[in-house]
Write a protein that holds these residues in place. Structure first.
Motif, PDB file in Angstrom:
ATOM      1  N   THR A 429       0.597  -1.348  -0.016  1.00  0.00           N
ATOM      2  CA  THR A 429       0.221  -0.025   0.087  1.00  0.00           C
ATOM      3  C   THR A 429       1.065   1.238   0.032  1.00  0.00           C
ATOM      4  O   THR A 429       0.709   2.181   0.839  1.00  0.00           O
ATOM      5  N   PRO A 430       1.606   1.531  -1.039  1.00  0.00           N
ATOM      6  CA  PRO A 430       2.760   2.678  -0.872  1.00  0.00           C
ATOM      7  C   PRO A 430       2.140   3.672  -1.353  1.00  0.00           C
ATOM      8  O   PRO A 430       1.125   4.038  -1.922  1.00  0.00           O
ATOM      9  N   ASP A 431       2.932   4.991  -0.708  1.00  0.00           N
ATOM     10  CA  ASP A 431       2.564   6.135  -1.059  1.00  0.00           C
ATOM     11  C   ASP A 431       3.125   6.631  -2.422  1.00  0.00           C
ATOM     12  O   ASP A 431       2.678   7.652  -3.090  1.00  0.00           O
ATOM     13  N   TRP A 432       4.180   5.972  -2.597  1.00  0.00           N
ATOM     14  CA  TRP A 432       4.803   6.282  -4.115  1.00  0.00           C
ATOM     15  C   TRP A 432       5.440   5.258  -4.868  1.00  0.00           C
ATOM     16  O   TRP A 432       5.568   4.060  -4.225  1.00  0.00           O
ATOM     17  N   ILE A 433       5.509   5.210  -6.207  1.00  0.00           N
ATOM     18  CA  ILE A 433       6.240   4.353  -7.007  1.00  0.00           C
ATOM     19  C   ILE A 433       7.219   5.076  -7.808  1.00  0.00           C
ATOM     20  O   ILE A 433       6.951   6.172  -8.241  1.00  0.00           O
ATOM     21  N   GLY A 434       8.426   4.278  -8.054  1.00  0.00           N
ATOM     22  CA  GLY A 434       9.323   5.018  -8.945  1.00  0.00           C
ATOM     23  C   GLY A 434      10.464   4.186  -9.250  1.00  0.00           C
ATOM     24  O   GLY A 434      10.243   2.807  -9.396  1.00  0.00           O
ATOM     25  N   GLY A 435      11.643   4.696  -9.331  1.00  0.00           N
ATOM     26  CA  GLY A 435      12.774   3.704  -9.988  1.00  0.00           C
ATOM     27  C   GLY A 435      13.197   4.248 -11.114  1.00  0.00           C
ATOM     28  O   GLY A 435      13.732   5.466 -11.352  1.00  0.00           O
ATOM     29  N   ASP A 436      13.746   3.358 -12.096  1.00  0.00           N
ATOM     30  CA  ASP A 436      14.232   3.574 -13.370  1.00  0.00           C
ATOM     31  C   ASP A 436      13.451   2.753 -14.525  1.00  0.00           C
ATOM     32  O   ASP A 436      12.679   1.735 -14.078  1.00  0.00           O
ATOM     33  N   LEU A 437      13.998   2.595 -15.639  1.00  0.00           N
ATOM     34  CA  LEU A 437      13.341   1.652 -16.617  1.00  0.00           C
ATOM     35  C   LEU A 437      13.422   0.291 -16.326  1.00  0.00           C
ATOM     36  O   LEU A 437      12.763  -0.639 -16.365  1.00  0.00           O
ATOM     37  N   ASP A 438      14.783  -0.097 -15.467  1.00  0.00           N
ATOM     38  CA  ASP A 438      15.081  -1.322 -15.065  1.00  0.00           C
ATOM     39  C   ASP A 438      14.724  -1.811 -13.588  1.00  0.00           C
ATOM     40  O   ASP A 438      14.325  -2.888 -13.132  1.00  0.00           O
ATOM     41  N   THR A 439      14.458  -0.706 -12.929  1.00  0.00           N
ATOM     42  CA  THR A 439      14.096  -1.062 -11.561  1.00  0.00           C
ATOM     43  C   THR A 439      12.788  -0.555 -11.048  1.00  0.00           C
ATOM     44  O   THR A 439      12.616   0.746 -11.516  1.00  0.00           O
ATOM     45  N   LEU A 440      12.119  -1.074 -10.504  1.00  0.00           N
ATOM     46  CA  LEU A 440      10.866  -0.749  -9.859  1.00  0.00           C
ATOM     47  C   LEU A 440      10.873  -0.547  -8.480  1.00  0.00           C
ATOM     48  O   LEU A 440      11.408  -1.698  -7.807  1.00  0.00           O
ATOM     49  N   LEU A 441      10.709   0.688  -7.737  1.00  0.00           N
ATOM     50  CA  LEU A 441      10.628   0.669  -6.411  1.00  0.00           C
ATOM     51  C   LEU A 441       9.360   1.149  -5.805  1.00  0.00           C
ATOM     52  O   LEU A 441       8.301   1.844  -6.536  1.00  0.00           O
ATOM     53  N   ALA A 442       8.973   1.029  -4.676  1.00  0.00           N
ATOM     54  CA  ALA A 442       7.705   1.486  -4.062  1.00  0.00           C
ATOM     55  C   ALA A 442       7.999   1.716  -2.417  1.00  0.00           C
ATOM     56  O   ALA A 442       8.826   1.150  -1.727  1.00  0.00           O
ATOM     57  N   GLY A 443       7.358   2.816  -1.972  1.00  0.00           N
ATOM     58  CA  GLY A 443       7.300   2.963  -0.458  1.00  0.00           C
ATOM     59  C   GLY A 443       6.353   3.997   0.264  1.00  0.00           C
ATOM     60  O   GLY A 443       5.441   4.234  -0.596  1.00  0.00           O
ATOM     61  N   ASP A 444       6.779   4.475   1.103  1.00  0.00           N
ATOM     62  CA  ASP A 444       6.024   5.608   1.847  1.00  0.00           C
ATOM     63  C   ASP A 444       6.474   6.781   1.790  1.00  0.00           C
ATOM     64  O   ASP A 444       8.051   6.929   2.137  1.00  0.00           O
ATOM     65  N   PHE A 445       5.995   7.893   2.075  1.00  0.00           N
ATOM     66  CA  PHE A 445       6.498   9.134   2.410  1.00  0.00           C
ATOM     67  C   PHE A 445       6.070   9.282   3.821  1.00  0.00           C
ATOM     68  O   PHE A 445       5.114   9.053   4.585  1.00  0.00           O
ATOM     69  N   VAL A 446       7.149  10.266   4.535  1.00  0.00           N
ATOM     70  CA  VAL A 446       6.947  10.516   5.907  1.00  0.00           C
ATOM     71  C   VAL A 446       7.257  12.059   5.895  1.00  0.00           C
ATOM     72  O   VAL A 446       8.273  12.632   5.514  1.00  0.00           O
ATOM     73  N   GLU A 447       6.364  12.735   6.578  1.00  0.00           N
ATOM     74  CA  GLU A 447       6.338  14.114   6.653  1.00  0.00           C
ATOM     75  C   GLU A 447       5.769  14.757   7.871  1.00  0.00           C
ATOM     76  O   GLU A 447       4.890  14.307   8.451  1.00  0.00           O
ATOM     77  N   THR A 448       6.453  15.569   8.572  1.00  0.00           N
ATOM     78  CA  THR A 448       6.133  16.361   9.632  1.00  0.00           C
ATOM     79  C   THR A 448       6.455  17.730   9.175  1.00  0.00           C
ATOM     80  O   THR A 448       6.676  18.067   8.152  1.00  0.00           O
ATOM     81  N   ALA A 449       6.161  18.486  10.408  1.00  0.00           N
ATOM     82  CA  ALA A 449       6.423  20.003  10.183  1.00  0.00           C
ATOM     83  C   ALA A 449       7.640  20.429   9.729  1.00  0.00           C
ATOM     84  O   ALA A 449       7.897  21.312   9.272  1.00  0.00           O
ATOM     85  N   SER A 450       8.720  19.573  10.228  1.00  0.00           N
ATOM     86  CA  SER A 450      10.247  20.030   9.944  1.00  0.00           C
ATOM     87  C   SER A 450      11.146  19.006   8.795  1.00  0.00           C
ATOM     88  O   SER A 450      11.890  19.451   8.323  1.00  0.00           O
ATOM     89  N   ILE A 451      10.516  17.903   8.579  1.00  0.00           N
ATOM     90  CA  ILE A 451      11.172  17.193   7.821  1.00  0.00           C
ATOM     91  C   ILE A 451      10.482  16.335   6.816  1.00  0.00           C
ATOM     92  O   ILE A 451       8.869  16.097   7.146  1.00  0.00           O
TER      93      ILE A 451
END
Length: 579
Positions: A429-451
């Motif tokens: 259930t990722p927040d994002w999907i990315g990578g490059d043509l050969d590599t597929l990546l997925a994961g979450d974003f962490v966001e607070t007031a400062s980071i």
């Protein structure tokens, strides 16, 4: 040639003295014998067995052996290659002191690349062009002919050692180009670098523009006047050879179909490197405004172009297999470029863009221009997307409110191809999907007031699929694997326009620069790793979480042989040699 080992002529020692009684046995005592061995260059490396001694032949000095025995035993040459014939001559100065002269000739010339992890090398030898990589090659010999390296295959410095006749050893040192403390270096390893030029004008290097082409390294700098300079440098026996600043104002470089192309600014133009000169190859941008640098799909290149007279008219210039094609106009429903290349899915070419309501539009390009306006698939609420390829096809993945989806459609009542089973990817259930043509990546974003940062939870390349737990196991951690929420190379690629990016996390030739360790406070300390589908390299211990968040580190160069990471704060490079 059939191997011929000449018989050794041994001079037997006759006994001295003895009893006058013929029936009485003569007493035999042990004696110390010596053997001095000389050999020619072809014999160098062969082994000789004599008595209890085994020695490897050398060409630079004689080998002296001694042994104690009752009688002298003749020496033997061991494991002689079939391509070598040897003539041996044994002589003695006394009954105890012997000399062995070994002369060998070869029916083959051998070439061996002695350096691990080097690029292929092309060698001219007589009338032959030899491609050398990893294995030893044997070819017919040429007398009075010296081999010559004609192509290096990549950024490396190579030398041929011909000290052993007809047995040529090629030693290479791969390098990459890095920018440190306002100077440009060739970097061979963590401990070894060589100044290329000291950059007296303190021009900024455009990080993404290291290229190896035509036996030269190419790079671009930008001065205080924002004028770009294109440089090239070749090397002669480890020293800077032909260094040149070219007379075109290139802002971007790319290779397609074995040709080098440059995109110029402050009059936009496309040039190619032909017979040692830059030649203008396209006037297709005369009536438009470029909205991108080169956008690559493997070695196919694309340039986004907006019409001068009609802003709503958007098109791409294509460079396919080194050939520049005419402008390909997008659907008028597309109001914003996506800054992605065309991709080919099930033998159909698609382009991407965004509509006025921020919907992602997938434009079928393999139709006549008049039909292209309506040949559009529309996807709403797309948070991010990426293009990924396996050995046979290219696929568009989107992250929508409904989760991860692969773009598919029905053609002639048959559904198009599926990339793979998406179950494991969707379960993250990722927040994002990315990578490059050969590599597929997925994961979450962490966001607070400062980071704000990202966490990696999924990685796939070809048939290799890895979960967050598997990735953590590789890095020996139970902590989340943290990554930047965008890379410096992504930032640089959008410098020309306001085109909208749809891939937030971009890997560099399959590698991510990740933080592993405690992140409970800015003062926390962890490790910096370079991570890909099948390799992981520890870049640095004792990295502060605050420094990582401030994007202190980035990939300065990623090549086939090196990873180079640059620290902005320390103004220092860290080099890893890839195995």
């Amino acid at each position: 040639m059939k191997l011929l080992l000449m018989s050794l002529s041994i001079l037997a020692a006759s006994g001295c003295g003895g009893s006058s009684n013929d029936s009485q046995d003569t007493a035999v005592t042990e004696q110390t014998f010596t053997l001095k061995i000389t050999a020619n260059s072809v014999a160098a490396g062969l082994e000789v067995l004599w008595m209890d001694n085994k020695a490897k032949l050398t060409v630079d000095k004689a080998i002296e052996l001694s042994a104690t025995a009752e009688t002298f035993l003749q020496p033997t040459l061991l494991a002689i290659p079939k391509s070598i014939s040897c003539d041996t001559q044994l002589s003695n100065a006394t009954t105890l002191n012997y000399s062995l002269a070994i002369q060998c000739v070869s029916s083959q010339a051998t070439f061996e690349q002695t350096s691990p992890y080097s690029y292929p090398v092309t060698i001219r030898y007589g009338e032959q062009n030899i491609q050398l990589k990893d294995s030893v090659l044997s070819v017919p010999p040429f007398t009075m002919t010296e081999p010559e390296i004609t192509a290096l295959g990549g950024p490396q410095i190579c030398e041929i050692d011909d000290s052993s006749a007809l047995n040529f050893k090629v030693a290479c040192r791969p390098y990459t180009v890095v920018y440190e403390k306002r100077k440009l270096y060739l970097v061979f390893s963590e401990q070894e670098k060589q100044l290329l030029f000291d950059n007296p004008d303190k021009e900024r290097l455009i990080e993404s523009e290291y290229l190896w082409f035509d036996e030269q390294v190419w790079f671009i700098t930008e001065g205080a006047s924002t004028q770009y300079k294109l440089h090239s440098a070749s090397f002669d026996n480890g020293q800077l050879g032909n260094y040149k600043v070219h007379d075109i104002n290139a802002s971007s470089l790319a290779i397609s179909g074995g040709k080098l192309f440059a995109l110029t600014s402050f009059t936009d133009g496309v040039y190619s490197w032909q017979s040692g000169k830059w030649k203008a190859v396209s006037n297709l941008i005369n009536d438009g405004v470029l909205k991108s640098e080169f956008i690559a799909n493997n070695q196919d290149l694309y340039l986004a172009l907006e019409d001068n007279n009609e802003v709503s008219s958007k098109s791409y210039i294509q460079i396919i297999n080194a050939q520049i094609r005419g402008r390909t106009v997008l659907s008028k429903q597309i109001s914003t470029f996506s800054h992605t290349p065309f991709f080919e899915y099930d033998d159909i070419t698609f382009g991407l863009g965004f509509g006025t309501d921020e919907q992602l539009l997938i434009n079928v390009m393999d139709v006549i221009p008049s039909a292209r306006d309506d040949a559009v698939f529309s996807l709403n609420n797309v948070r991010n997307a990426t293009i990924w390829q396996n050995a046979n096809n290219q696929f568009l993945f989107t992250n929508q409110d409904s989760g991860i989806e692969q773009f598919k459609f029905t053609r002639e009542q048959v559904e198009t191809s599926t990339a793979f089973d998406l179950t494991a990817l969707r379960q993250t259930t990722p927040d994002w999907i990315g990578g490059d043509l050969d590599t597929l990546l997925a994961g979450d974003f962490v966001e607070t007031a400062s980071i704000k940062y990202a966490v990696l939870k999924y990685l796939r390349k070809a048939d290799i699929e890895q979960s967050e737990l598997q990735l953590q196991t590789r890095l020996n951690t139970t902590q989340p694997i943290r990554v930047y929420n965008e890379t410096w190379r992504t930032i640089a690629s959008y410098a020309r326009s306001n085109t909208k990016k749809i891939t937030p996390i971009v890997s560099e030739h399959g590698y991510l620069l990740v933080y592993v360790g405690d992140a409970s406070s800015n003062q926390s300390i962890g490790q910096l790793w370079a991570l890909s589908a099948d390799k992981e390299y520890l870049i640095k211990d004792d990295v502060s979480w605050e420094g990582y968040l401030m994007k202190d580190f980035h990939f300065e160069a990623v090549s086939e042989k090196h990873l180079v990471v640059y620290s902005e704060i320390a103004n220092k490079i860290i080099t890893i040699t890839l195995d």
